[in-house]
Design a protein around this motif. Structure first.
Motif, PDB file in Angstrom:
ATOM      1  N   UNK A  81       0.834  -1.249   0.127  1.00  0.00           N
ATOM      2  CA  UNK A  81       0.269   0.089   0.117  1.00  0.00           C
ATOM      3  C   UNK A  81       0.810   1.180  -0.035  1.00  0.00           C
ATOM      4  N   UNK A  82       0.233   2.305  -0.295  1.00  0.00           N
ATOM      5  CA  UNK A  82       1.007   3.693  -0.447  1.00  0.00           C
ATOM      6  C   UNK A  82       1.500   3.850   1.058  1.00  0.00           C
ATOM      7  N   UNK A  83       0.695   4.094   1.821  1.00  0.00           N
ATOM      8  CA  UNK A  83       0.743   4.449   3.362  1.00  0.00           C
ATOM      9  C   UNK A  83       0.783   3.270   4.183  1.00  0.00           C
ATOM     10  N   UNK A  84       1.163   3.389   5.580  1.00  0.00           N
ATOM     11  CA  UNK A  84       1.367   2.416   6.511  1.00  0.00           C
ATOM     12  C   UNK A  84      -0.126   2.077   6.975  1.00  0.00           C
ATOM     13  N   UNK A  85      -0.350   1.075   7.783  1.00  0.00           N
ATOM     14  CA  UNK A  85      -1.722   0.424   7.984  1.00  0.00           C
ATOM     15  C   UNK A  85      -2.377   1.512   8.978  1.00  0.00           C
ATOM     16  N   UNK A  86      -1.691   2.145   9.874  1.00  0.00           N
ATOM     17  CA  UNK A  86      -2.391   2.899  10.787  1.00  0.00           C
ATOM     18  C   UNK A  86      -1.959   4.580  10.740  1.00  0.00           C
ATOM     19  N   UNK A  87      -1.060   4.797   9.948  1.00  0.00           N
ATOM     20  CA  UNK A  87      -1.038   6.249  10.001  1.00  0.00           C
ATOM     21  C   UNK A  87      -0.609   6.466   8.054  1.00  0.00           C
ATOM     22  N   UNK A  88      -0.405   7.745   8.014  1.00  0.00           N
ATOM     23  CA  UNK A  88      -0.366   8.267   6.725  1.00  0.00           C
ATOM     24  C   UNK A  88       1.266   8.361   6.217  1.00  0.00           C
ATOM     25  N   UNK A  90       4.206   7.224   4.200  1.00  0.00           N
ATOM     26  CA  UNK A  90       4.482   6.575   2.904  1.00  0.00           C
ATOM     27  C   UNK A  90       5.621   5.440   3.546  1.00  0.00           C
ATOM     28  N   UNK A 116      -6.116   1.964   7.313  1.00  0.00           N
ATOM     29  CA  UNK A 116      -5.871   2.421   6.074  1.00  0.00           C
ATOM     30  C   UNK A 116      -7.013   1.467   5.414  1.00  0.00           C
ATOM     31  N   UNK A 117      -7.835   1.856   4.582  1.00  0.00           N
ATOM     32  CA  UNK A 117      -8.769   1.442   3.693  1.00  0.00           C
ATOM     33  C   UNK A 117      -8.298   0.201   2.835  1.00  0.00           C
ATOM     34  N   UNK A 118      -7.095   0.532   2.071  1.00  0.00           N
ATOM     35  CA  UNK A 118      -6.633  -0.299   1.309  1.00  0.00           C
ATOM     36  C   UNK A 118      -6.211  -1.823   1.852  1.00  0.00           C
ATOM     37  N   UNK A 120      -7.791  -3.401   4.040  1.00  0.00           N
ATOM     38  CA  UNK A 120      -8.590  -4.023   4.062  1.00  0.00           C
ATOM     39  C   UNK A 120      -9.179  -4.744   2.829  1.00  0.00           C
TER      40      UNK A 120
ATOM     41  N   UNK B 114      -9.474   5.124   6.377  1.00  0.00           N
ATOM     42  CA  UNK B 114      -8.696   6.403   6.075  1.00  0.00           C
ATOM     43  C   UNK B 114      -8.198   5.960   4.561  1.00  0.00           C
ATOM     44  N   UNK B 116      -5.897   5.783   1.204  1.00  0.00           N
ATOM     45  CA  UNK B 116      -4.411   5.417   1.197  1.00  0.00           C
ATOM     46  C   UNK B 116      -3.638   6.293   0.455  1.00  0.00           C
TER      47      UNK B 116
END
Lengths: 546, 148
Positions: A81-88, A90, A116-118, A120, B114, B116
């Motif tokens: 994913x672009x960001x981590x699981x629980x914070x934004x 990268x 992060x919705x991605x 799921x 949130x 991504x």
């Protein structure tokens, strides 16, 4: 590479099976497990000789000495994913240490995780691909322990209600290891976060922590203890990697650490229903290592059983040492870890709707298993099937080529043979090839209708991959159209025979091998364009006739 | 994308009818799960309805939480912690026989997810400043070999 094995001396297969553990030169399966297009060259045999498979099977059974192994694998897949699981934050592999961090993933007081919705979406994709039952509601839990690479002092994971359970995975074992279809169960799939990286300094009493990776989303996939041999386990890992790449949820790279496998191995006498003591093995960095580590551990445990020292097998974690090809005890832990799981209070339930799940199900690409069955139904050999379905990009190229009307077997041969060899030499992957599927099918058609010979095709293939262009234009540009006019060929043959009276005399005297020499001379004169078939026919006639 | 779960209570039943039957055993396990997963709080005590909860093993708890207690402090704190546990223990009086267990205590309805999208943290320098021991580019920590 493996093909020459099969076609070669039968004893080689036996040698491999018997000496596999103790011989560090054991031939590993061809590098089908890597991202690049690599693998077997030349045309494949029609069927692998079953006598060799039978011999290998018998040898393997003999090695097991009345025991069977029970193997389970826990796989951690890093999601891209672009960001981590629980914070934004990268995340990029190889970033400067402690650069992709924020107070949340560093566990500073007062911070809160936001899912992060991605993550799921990826979890549901993988769960569906593994034929799991999806939990429409699941939750996160805290798994608590202290370690320098775990900033919060707990890992956010899923304990008793994971997002998916009770699935299975289908795979085909490599032909050179006996082939065969297998289905292995998947116990569960759940979401969790990764820890940072801990590096121990060579000297001194300190260690170093890099928290870039802390908070990166992971999927943990736990298999049923269905595997029985090292190669089955390695292939399970490879299929999980294949799936992850097909789905585009991760790059599944063991060397990079984006795919990690921990293996549990136990042995029991055949017929016994209770499991033996299981041993965990870590530190395997490739699928080949997994296979060898498991085979070693199986024989270590069988050996202890045979020596009536089965009580020496304790539940522990062992590390695989690639250099010595053995497993070693890690420091034994005292007692079981108490992770004090409790529901993560800072995160809401994960609630899925059936529309959401259906939407994802409908967006899944054709999975490796489905591809393999489809290719098998086309009449391709298992060797071809496994190769083509291994890399989604290769399969796509193959499918596109067929769409333009090419014959499946011919397309497979060209892709697996000359094209793969060239790409491997130039260290390119198939989508960097400038040869398009359309042009490949054009080339195959040109050979079929006699416009060019197979030999010429091999030459222009290289040019097309490197520079692109169309088959038609290359043929015209280089004047490569095959000469198939009997009259023209006849004339060239006459000239060659006239120009080489000495060799002709030798031929008359009985040195019939010189026909090849004449053929070569005609080819040279025609700049390689003479149709080989026609050439030999006419040459033969003329040599007989005179 | 995610459903706003139905507002009826218990909310979970509406959201997950399909899993009702199969997760029943799982959730009855949950019901029997003690407040902490410490083996010292026996499942039987928690599940049998009203009744005293086992006293927590304070030295063990302190070790798990990496809080150092002197024997004197342990002796002093044990009854106080017992009081807190007993205070929560009042919940044991509730008859749960016909109630389905909740997945978690949650009243928030609607998606709390949130997108991504990357937002690099702007004030990295402040983070580095706040580290007790930093030797560029790593955080320096005492050597620890395993989590025990």
């Amino acid at each position: 590479m493996a093909l020459t094995l099969l076609r070669g001396i039968r004893t080689q297969a036996l040698f491999r099976a018997n000496a596999g553990l103790f011989c560090s030169t054991r031939l590993s399966p061809p590098a089908r497990f890597t991202t690049r297009v690599e693998g077997v060259q030349t045309t494949s045999p029609k069927t692998a000789p079953t006598s060799i498979q039978q011999a290998a099977k018998e040898a393997a059974e003999q090695k097991m000495q009345g025991f069977e192994a029970v193997i389970g694998i826990e796989t951690h897949v890093q999601l891209s994913t672009v960001t981590k699981a629980f914070c934004s934050c990268p995340y990029d592999y190889g970033s400067h240490p402690n650069s992709t961090v924020c107070p949340t993933c560093m566990g500073h007081p007062g911070t809160l995780p936001v899912l992060n919705a991605k993550v799921v979406e990826c979890a549901v994709k993988v769960a569906l691909a593994l034929n799991c039952q999806i939990s429409m509601t699941s939750k996160f839990d805290r798994k608590q322990y202290f370690y320098p690479d775990l900033p919060k002092g707990y890992q956010i994971s899923q304990f008793d209600i994971p997002i998916a359970e009770k699935g299975y995975i289908d795979l085909d074992l490599p032909v050179e290891f006996g082939g065969g279809h297998r289905r292995f169960g998947v116990t569960r799939v759940h979401m969790e976060e990764d820890a940072g990286k801990l590096l121990h300094s060579e000297s001194g009493n300190y260690s170093q922590v890099d928290l870039n990776r802390a908070g990166v989303p992971l999927l943990e996939i736990v298999s049923e203890p269905d595997m029985r041999t090292g190669i089955e386990a390695a292939e399970y890992g490879a299929e999980v990697q294949r799936l992850v790449r097909y789905l585009g949820v991760g790059n599944g790279n063991m060397q990079e650490g984006s795919l990690r496998c921990d293996v549990n191995v136990s042995v029991r006498p055949i017929g016994q229903s209770e499991f033996g003591t299981k041993v965990e093995i870590k530190n395997m960095n490739s699928f080949n290592e997994i296979s060898r580590a498991i085979d070693y551990e199986i024989s270590r445990q069988i050996h202890l059983h045979k020596e009536s020292q089965a009580d020496q097998i304790v539940q522990e974690t062992r590390l695989w040492d690639e250099a010595s090809q053995k497993t070693f005890t890690m420091r034994k832990k005292e007692g079981l870890a108490d992770y004090r799981y409790f529901p993560e209070p800072d995160l809401a339930e994960v609630v899925l709707t059936s529309e959401y799940v259906d939407e994802i199900r409908n967006s899944l690409p054709e999975l490796p298993e489905a591809k393999r069955r489809r290719y098998e139904n086309m009449g391709l050999s298992m060797q071809d099937v496994i190769f083509l379905a291994n890399d989604d990009n290769v399969a796509h190229f193959f499918d596109s080529t067929l769409e333009h009307g090419a014959d499946a077997k011919l397309a497979a041969n060209w892709i697996m043979g000359d094209m793969t060899a060239y790409l491997k030499d130039e260290k390119l992957s198939i989508h960097e090839s400038k040869l398009t599927p359309l042009e490949l099918s054009e080339m195959i058609a040109s050979i079929k209708n006699g416009t060019i010979s197979g030999k010429i095709a091999k030459e222009i293939l290289v040019e097309l991959i490197a520079k692109g262009g169309t088959v038609k234009s290359v043929i015209e540009e280089k004047d490569l159209i095959q000469i198939a006019d009997p009259g023209a060929i006849g004339a060239m043959v006459d000239k060659v025979l006239a120009d080489n009276p000495k060799q002709l005399e030798q031929y008359r005297a009985g040195k019939t091998k010189l026909q090849g020499y004449f053929a070569g001379q005609v080819m040279k004169a025609s700049k390689g364009k003479a149709s080989p078939v026609l050439l030999n026919k006419i040459l033969g006639e003329k040599l007989k006739g005179n | 994308m995610f459903s706003a779960a139905a507002s009826a209570i218990p909310r979970l039943r509406c959201a997950a009818p399909a899993r009702y039957a199969s997760s029943r055993t799982q959730w009855s396990l949950l019901r029997r799960r003690p407040l902490s997963s410490s083996p010292n709080v026996t499942p039987a005590a928690a599940a049998s309805g009203p009744g005293p909860l086992e006293p927590p093993d304070l030295p063990r708890l302190a070790k798990s939480a990496r809080i150092s207690l002197s024997p004197q402090e342990a002796e002093e704190f044990a009854p106080k912690i017992q009081q807190v546990v007993d205070w929560f223990g009042q919940l044991q009086a509730v008859d749960l026989e016909s109630i389905e267990p909740s997945l978690r205590a949650d009243t928030a309805v609607g998606s709390s997810l949130r997108e991504d999208k990357a937002e690099p943290f702007a004030n990295r320098d402040a983070i580095i400043e706040a580290l007790p021991s930093y030797v560029d580019p790593y955080i320096k920590v005492p050597r620890v070999l395993n989590s025990e």
